[in-house]
Design an enzyme around this catalytic site. Structure first.
Site, mmCIF file in Angstrom:
data_model
loop_
_atom_site.group_PDB
_atom_site.id
_atom_site.type_symbol
_atom_site.label_atom_id
_atom_site.label_comp_id
_atom_site.label_asym_id
_atom_site.label_seq_id
_atom_site.Cartn_x
_atom_site.Cartn_y
_atom_site.Cartn_z
ATOM 1 N N GLU A 158 -2.888 15.492 22.640
ATOM 2 C CA GLU A 158 -1.582 15.846 23.211
ATOM 3 C C GLU A 158 -1.060 14.821 24.210
ATOM 4 O O GLU A 158 -0.670 15.164 25.348
ATOM 5 C CB GLU A 158 -1.676 17.243 23.858
ATOM 6 C CG GLU A 158 -2.088 18.331 22.869
ATOM 7 C CD GLU A 158 -2.430 19.654 23.513
ATOM 8 O OE1 GLU A 158 -3.012 20.513 22.827
ATOM 9 O OE2 GLU A 158 -2.143 19.826 24.712
ATOM 10 N N GLU A 276 -6.131 23.556 14.589
ATOM 11 C CA GLU A 276 -6.087 24.728 15.490
ATOM 12 C C GLU A 276 -5.126 25.791 14.949
ATOM 13 O O GLU A 276 -4.300 26.338 15.672
ATOM 14 C CB GLU A 276 -5.650 24.291 16.897
ATOM 15 C CG GLU A 276 -6.484 23.167 17.490
ATOM 16 C CD GLU A 276 -6.063 22.752 18.883
ATOM 17 O OE1 GLU A 276 -6.520 21.704 19.329
ATOM 18 O OE2 GLU A 276 -5.294 23.515 19.511
ATOM 19 N N SER A 625 4.033 62.472 -11.238
ATOM 20 C CA SER A 625 3.378 62.342 -9.937
ATOM 21 C C SER A 625 3.276 63.708 -9.253
ATOM 22 O O SER A 625 2.728 64.637 -9.840
ATOM 23 C CB SER A 625 4.169 61.361 -9.105
ATOM 24 O OG SER A 625 3.477 61.094 -7.911
HETATM 25 O O1 G3I Z 1 -14.150 29.293 32.324
HETATM 26 C C1 G3I Z 1 -13.225 29.920 33.207
HETATM 27 C C2 G3I Z 1 -13.900 31.161 33.778
HETATM 28 O O2 G3I Z 1 -14.977 30.729 34.631
HETATM 29 C C3 G3I Z 1 -12.874 31.909 34.623
HETATM 30 O O3 G3I Z 1 -13.472 33.143 35.069
HETATM 31 C C4 G3I Z 1 -11.669 32.272 33.690
HETATM 32 C C5 G3I Z 1 -10.625 33.003 34.515
HETATM 33 O O4 G3I Z 1 -9.405 32.460 34.380
HETATM 34 O O5 G3I Z 1 -11.070 31.055 33.190
HETATM 35 C C6 G3I Z 1 -12.004 30.377 32.374
HETATM 36 O O6 G3I Z 1 -11.380 29.238 31.952
HETATM 37 C C7 G3I Z 1 -10.417 29.506 30.915
HETATM 38 C C8 G3I Z 1 -10.885 28.690 29.666
HETATM 39 O O7 G3I Z 1 -9.868 28.800 28.635
HETATM 40 C C9 G3I Z 1 -12.178 29.249 29.119
HETATM 41 O O8 G3I Z 1 -11.991 30.521 28.653
HETATM 42 C C10 G3I Z 1 -9.082 28.941 31.375
HETATM 43 O O9 G3I Z 1 -8.602 29.812 32.446
HETATM 44 C C11 G3I Z 1 -8.070 28.998 30.225
HETATM 45 O O10 G3I Z 1 -6.869 28.346 30.598
HETATM 46 C C12 G3I Z 1 -8.653 28.207 29.044
HETATM 47 O O11 G3I Z 1 -7.710 28.361 28.025
HETATM 48 C C13 G3I Z 1 -7.972 27.446 26.948
HETATM 49 C C14 G3I Z 1 -6.824 26.431 26.864
HETATM 50 O O12 G3I Z 1 -7.007 25.586 25.709
HETATM 51 C C15 G3I Z 1 -6.773 25.597 28.087
HETATM 52 O O13 G3I Z 1 -5.731 24.738 27.947
HETATM 53 C C16 G3I Z 1 -7.967 28.284 25.650
HETATM 54 O O14 G3I Z 1 -9.071 29.174 25.683
HETATM 55 C C17 G3I Z 1 -8.057 27.344 24.443
HETATM 56 O O15 G3I Z 1 -7.904 28.089 23.269
HETATM 57 C C18 G3I Z 1 -6.917 26.327 24.526
HETATM 58 O O16 G3I Z 1 -7.055 25.463 23.428
HETATM 59 C C19 G3I Z 1 -6.099 24.407 23.337
HETATM 60 C C20 G3I Z 1 -6.797 23.263 22.644
HETATM 61 O O17 G3I Z 1 -7.909 22.909 23.364
HETATM 62 C C21 G3I Z 1 -5.830 22.127 22.503
HETATM 63 N N1 G3I Z 1 -4.600 22.525 21.843
HETATM 64 C C22 G3I Z 1 -3.932 23.684 22.396
HETATM 65 C C23 G3I Z 1 -4.904 24.819 22.505
HETATM 66 C C24 G3I Z 1 -4.180 26.028 23.059
HETATM 67 O O18 G3I Z 1 -3.706 25.778 24.347
#
Ligand code: G3I
Length: 723
Positions: A158, A276, A625
């Site tokens: 990105e 994705e 039916s």
């Molecule tokens: O690990 C922490 C945890 O310790 C904490 O308690 C919790 C509370 O907020 O957050 C956890 O981190 C979260 C992480 O996912 C793990 O679950 C982040 O807040 C959350 O923002 C993060 O979201 C991920 C996101 O990327 C971040 O940008 C999504 O799960 C994931 O599906 C998403 O994936 C991205 C691809 O990598 C790239 N393309 C877009 C796609 C969707 O945004």
């Protein structure tokens, strides 16, 4: 059992849209279905590879995996010299142990990055050379750790701007940059992209290295990605593939835009991965973290249909490009895991990890006639309103629809291949929606309606017919034997009249349609001829107009009489009081109220006002039916009234139901070959074996629909009122 099947059958049109259909190919999996096309992958979290039920589903359906978050810089390398391998290792080990290929995601990204790389111990920004050292060490460490199991890396994620906005630099308006203005870009310009790929290639020269992004089918962003990769490759940067994230929605992108993007990217790379994929049920798309999480409510059926259709259409495009697409990865296992939240319902498995209808739309593509050639010999549907060209039907049985709705977001025709929720139309630039059924429809008559942005309306192009408790649109698909229900110039026509009769038991004036044969009322040897009477009942959701109109009962009678196949008789068609039965309450339905109206009020009325032979051996009852169910209940409770019974897709009699074999001269049972023909024929054999006058009939190539019943009337009529 019979009652539930019957209601399921008669409500099939109404309830078809809800609930997962039974698996037509048990044991078949996504990875099997696509083994000649590309790998099918899934983004996983730690639970998905450790909770037995989820891990089993991953093993069962997928042959590629991606760590959703656990291999990202912030997860494995949160600080200088600090490495957290636990989660990433558990996913890599699962892949190793189960022989599943692993995509690495991701090495360099503006989000979830190792932001400490930009600053020194005092928090001051470092020079890009320092940043490159740290990035190189990170990439080499991670790539080397998983070199044995990771076959492809999303190296840079990105880095391209969603929109390019001109901006003022030192008071002068400058054209915007095609790059996302991330900390990487601000420190290094686009050079960090080249560096990241060089470092990754150094670390594992065999790994396929991808540039990965979202909204990759938006023409503007597509061209910016294309130009960046082209520029990098021309500079010798080892970009082997482009990752199209595929965060789509039910309204877009269009097949044309996806096709154009793949075609364009394939000019630069031999490998394209859909990295994705998910399709949310609203108008938003892309990988940004600002999105609507939706409300906690069941998914509206029309949105499910739009999702099935979008998955079906995009996989058609992916299969077309199997030469360059080697992997399609879903971004999460089930709706419960989705980063978009369960209320966006974006995946093939629901929150209980059960396959949704979209799963079958994606897996069972071979089962559909999507590759068949559609003959362009479409003609207006015979049931169209005056001057209306559409809907059209062709000689193969395909139906084509056209609806003008410039501001609509979606138009769905409820008619389509079974279990798919209908045919989704597509809008052209003039706001005209068109579409053709994905396969030939069964011959004969079909009810249907339009769903426009969730609102159910009729197609203004056709006449309306009462079915599913409302006046629906109707379409006639050509049938090889359709002559028997065509209005012919060369035959005498009988008369169809409406009668209104008093019903004391319900305190209402009720309506019936009465067909009298062409010779009705004519004098034979100076005397008015009297005629036997068939009481012919409709099914659930229909009414007294259904047999006369969509059943073509009068026309069928005229043609049979003209061909000398039957002795003329009267046909009476009234409302069977079926439509107040609610789903799940069929068990309580006794048809008692209708028995009183029919036997104690209508039969006497008909015998009084028409030239009938008013005895049981000149009176028959038959129904389709649920009308068949009523026929069975009433003929068995009132054996003194009717001498001939007909169940048309309406269940069967059992020998023990007939208390006195002499009480009936014909038991006619029928259904379509796409229903339960064995049950009909076995029951008929059992009745015959019990010495009962049973006849069974199966309508070839039809299901629970009117051509089955038109043919059944054609077959049953010659058997009635025989001594
Ligand atoms: O690990 C922490 C945890 O310790 C904490 O308690 C919790 C509370 O907020 O957050 C956890 O981190 C979260 C992480 O996912 C793990 O679950 C982040 O807040 C959350 O923002 C993060 O979201 C991920 C996101 O990327 C971040 O940008 C999504 O799960 C994931 O599906 C998403 O994936 C991205 C691809 O990598 C790239 N393309 C877009 C796609 C969707 O945004």
């Amino acid at each position: 059992m019979l009652l539930t099947t019957l209601l399921a059958l008669c409500c099939s049109t109404l309830f078809a849209q809800w609930g997962p259909a039974p698996d037509p190919f048990p044991g078949k999996t996504l990875k099997d279905a696509y083994k000649d096309y590309f790998m099918i992958g899934v983004a996983v979290n730690r639970l998905n590879v450790s909770v037995p039920e989820q891990a089993a589903l991953v093993r069962q359906e997928f042959n590629s995996m991606t760590a959703e978050n656990d291999m990202k810089p912030v997860s494995v390398h949160p600080a200088v010299g600090v490495w957290h391998w636990g989660a990433a290792d558990s996913i890599a080990d699962f892949a190793r142990k189960n022989g599943i290929k692993l995509r690495g995601h991701c090495l360099c990204w503006h989000s979830q990055f190792a932001d400490w790389m930009f600053t020194d111990k005092k928090g001051r920004p470092v020079k890009k050379e320092v940043f490159y050292q740290r990035l190189r060490e990170h990439i080499h460490t991670v790539v080397n750790r998983y070199k044995d199991v990771v076959y492809a890396w999303d190296v840079v994620n990105e880095a391209i701007a969603d929109n390019v906005r001109p901006r003022f630099v030192n008071g002068k308006l400058e054209p915007g940059t095609p790059y996302r203005e991330s900390r990487h870009f601000q420190l290094c310009g686009d050079e960090f992209i080249a560096k990241a790929f060089e470092f990754a290639h150094e670390a594992d020269p065999n790994a396929l290295l991808f540039y990965n992004d979202y909204n990759e089918c938006d023409p503007g962003k597509r061209d910016r990605i294309y130009n960046m990769v082209k520029k990098m490759q021309e500079a010798g940067v080892p970009i082997h593939g482009i990752g199209m994230q595929g965060h789509y929605n039910i309204y877009g992108p269009s097949e044309e835009d996806i096709d154009a993007a793949i075609t364009k990217y394939a000019q630069l790379v031999k490998h394209i991965h859909i990295t994705e994929l998910d399709i949310r049920t609203n108008t938003e798309m892309g990988g940004q973290l600002q999105f609507s999480r939706g409300e906690q409510k069941p998914l509206a059926p029309y949105l499910q249909t739009l999702q099935d259709d979008q998955y079906n259409r995009i996989f058609k495009i992916f299969r077309k490009h199997k030469d360059v697409i080697d992997c399609v990865t879903f971004w999460n296992l089930g709706d419960r895991d989705s980063w978009l939240g369960v209320n966006n319902h974006p995946l093939l498995f629901d929150e209980q990890y059960k396959p949704k209808r979209s799963y079958y739309a994606v897996r069972d593509f071979e089962a559909t006639s999507a590759n068949a050639t559609v003959k362009e010999d479409f003609v207006p549907n015979p049931l169209n309103q005056p001057g209306q060209q559409y809907p059209m039907v062709n000689s193969q049985g395909y139906a084509r629809f056209r609806v003008v709705a410039p501001d609509a977001k979606s138009v769905i025709v409820s008619l389509g291949l079974g279990g798919r929720g209908g045919t989704v139309l597509r809008k052209d630039k003039d706001g005209v929606w068109t579409g053709t059924t994905e396969g030939p429809m069964d011959p004969g008559f079909h009810y249907y309606h339009l769903t426009i942005d969730g609102g159910v309306v009729n197609d203004p192009g056709t006449h309306n017919f009462f079915g599913s408790c409302r006046w629906e649109s109707g379409i006639e698909i050509p049938a090889p034997d359709q002559d028997f229900y065509q209005t012919r110039m060369d035959v005498a026509h009988g008369n169809l009249q409406q009668v209104l009769f008093p019903s004391a038991s319900t305190g209402e004036v009720k309506r019936a349609f009465v067909y009298t044969p062409p010779t009705y009322g004519k004098l034979v040897k100076g005397k008015q001829q009297r005629f036997p009477v068939l009481y012919l009942q409709h099914g659930w959701g229909e009414n007294e107009t259904s047999w006369p109109l969509q059943g073509c009962a009068g026309i069928i009678m005229d043609n049979l009489i003209a061909e000398g196949k039957i002795q003329p008789f009267i046909v009476v068609m009234t409302y069977g009081m079926t439509n107040d039965v609610k789903f799940g309450h069929i068990g309580e339905f006794t048809a008692k109220e209708f028995e009183t109206v029919l036997v104690d009020e209508l039969v006497p009325y008909i015998d009084k006002h028409f030239l009938t032979k008013p005895d049981k051996w000149n009176r028959a009852m038959a129904g389709l039916s649920m009308g068949g169910m009523e026929t069975k209940l009433i003929t068995l409770r009132r054996p003194e009234v009717f001498g001939y019974y007909g169940l048309l897709s309406g269940g069967q009699y059992a020998p023990e139901d007939i208390k006195d074999p002499k009480q009936v001269r014909l038991i006619f049972q029928s259904c379509g070959s796409k229903e339960r023909p064995d049950a009909i024929m076995q029951s008929t054999e059992a009745l015959k074996a019990a010495g009962l006058p049973a006849v069974g009939y199966i309508s070839e190539g039809t299901a629970h629909e009117f051509l089955t019943w038109r043919r059944s009337l054609r077959e049953m009529a010659p058997l009635l009122f025989k001594k």
